[in-house]
Write an enzyme that holds these catalytic residues in place. Structure first.
Site, short mmCIF file in Angstrom:
data_model
loop_
_atom_site.label_atom_id
_atom_site.label_comp_id
_atom_site.label_asym_id
_atom_site.label_seq_id
_atom_site.Cartn_x
_atom_site.Cartn_y
_atom_site.Cartn_z
N GLY A 1 5.19 -6.56 -36.79
CA GLY A 1 4.27 -5.83 -35.93
C GLY A 1 2.82 -5.93 -36.31
N ASN B 1 0.60 -10.97 -32.58
CA ASN B 1 0.77 -9.59 -32.11
C ASN B 1 -0.51 -9.06 -31.48
OD1 ASN B 1 3.50 -9.25 -32.83
ND2 ASN B 1 2.93 -8.90 -34.96
N HIS C 1 10.68 -15.37 -32.49
CA HIS C 1 11.08 -15.37 -33.89
C HIS C 1 12.01 -16.55 -34.20
CE1 HIS C 1 9.95 -11.13 -33.08
NE2 HIS C 1 9.38 -11.26 -34.27
N ASP D 1 14.60 -15.71 -29.48
CA ASP D 1 14.01 -14.75 -28.53
C ASP D 1 12.66 -15.26 -28.01
OD1 ASP D 1 12.46 -14.49 -30.78
OD2 ASP D 1 12.62 -12.31 -30.93
N SER E 1 5.93 -10.39 -38.61
CA SER E 1 7.39 -10.46 -38.69
C SER E 1 7.90 -11.88 -38.88
CB SER E 1 8.02 -9.86 -37.42
OG SER E 1 7.56 -10.56 -36.27
#
Length: 222
Positions: free
Chosen positions: A75, A105, A199, A196, A46
């Site tokens: 993801g 991930n 990201h 966050d 992502s």
């Protein structure tokens, strides 16, 4: 698991993951049919997909002139990217440079042993080298995550990053860690760069692009 290629099979991804793969194959084909040589490819999850949204402005300024393609899927873990590479996403073009950023991930989804994540990254590197032997590969350290440097996921990714230089020869595969560019002097993260704690914001993408531009430009100059 990290080295066994498979599509992303999470319930939230089923509807869009396959169509996105098909759309990326079409994007590459469109460049080829228009006579536009794809000189630069980004591979990842992502964070790489974000070049299409938060990173649009930085992409247009720094990478679009090279007919660059961003093959990032939200993801994705190492095994999902490996599946995509084995199903056409590096075919039909001959880029001069490939930027690889994958593995966070594997940490976030299953807190995988760092050695296993590195094995997955190595498998992707091997696949890139087989399919695009002429391309130089910029292997990026996993970007910082978690607000503070003592966060569990930050510390876990640091273990992965410590192993990644062993995959680079400094010539055809070059390792680069831009983490310090994205963090405060005390190692904490700022919401204006990583809102966050994972990201990137538009500012974050601009910093990322500027960190890569000098090296990539030297690789991509005629």
């Amino acid at each position: 698991q990290s080295v066994v290629p498979e599509p992303l099979q999470e319930s939230w991804a089923v509807e869009w993951w396959g169509p996105r793969h098909a759309a990326k194959l079409a994007e590459i084909r469109a460049h080829r049919e228009a006579g536009q040589q794809v000189q630069l490819v980004f591979l990842g999850d992502s964070i790489t997909q974000g070049w299409e949204k938060e990173g649009q402005a930085a992409w247009r300024e720094h990478f679009a002139p090279y007919n660059a393609v961003a093959l990032g899927f939200g993801g994705d873990r190492t095994e999902n990217l490996l599946w995509r590479l084995q199903h056409g996403e590096l075919d039909g073009m001959a880029p001069r440079a490939v930027v690889l950023l994958i593995g966070t991930n594997n940490t976030g989804e299953r807190l995988e042993d760092p050695a296993l994540t590195v094995a997955g990254i190595r498998a992707n590197l091997d696949e890139i080298r087989r399919r695009q032997p002429q391309a130089k590969v910029l292997l990026l350290a996993l970007l910082p995550r978690d607000e503070k440097p003592d966060g569990l996921l930050r510390r876990h990714n640091a273990k992965i990053n410590a192993l990644l230089p062993t995959l680079a020869d400094g010539r055809q595969v070059v390792f680069l860690d831009i983490g310090s560019t994205l963090t405060n002097p005390d190692g904490t993260l700022s919401r204006d760069i990583l809102p966050d704690w994972l990201h990137l914001s538009p500012k974050g993408y601009d910093l990322w692009a500027r960190s890569l531009a000098p090296l990539l430009t030297s690789w991509l100059m005629p």
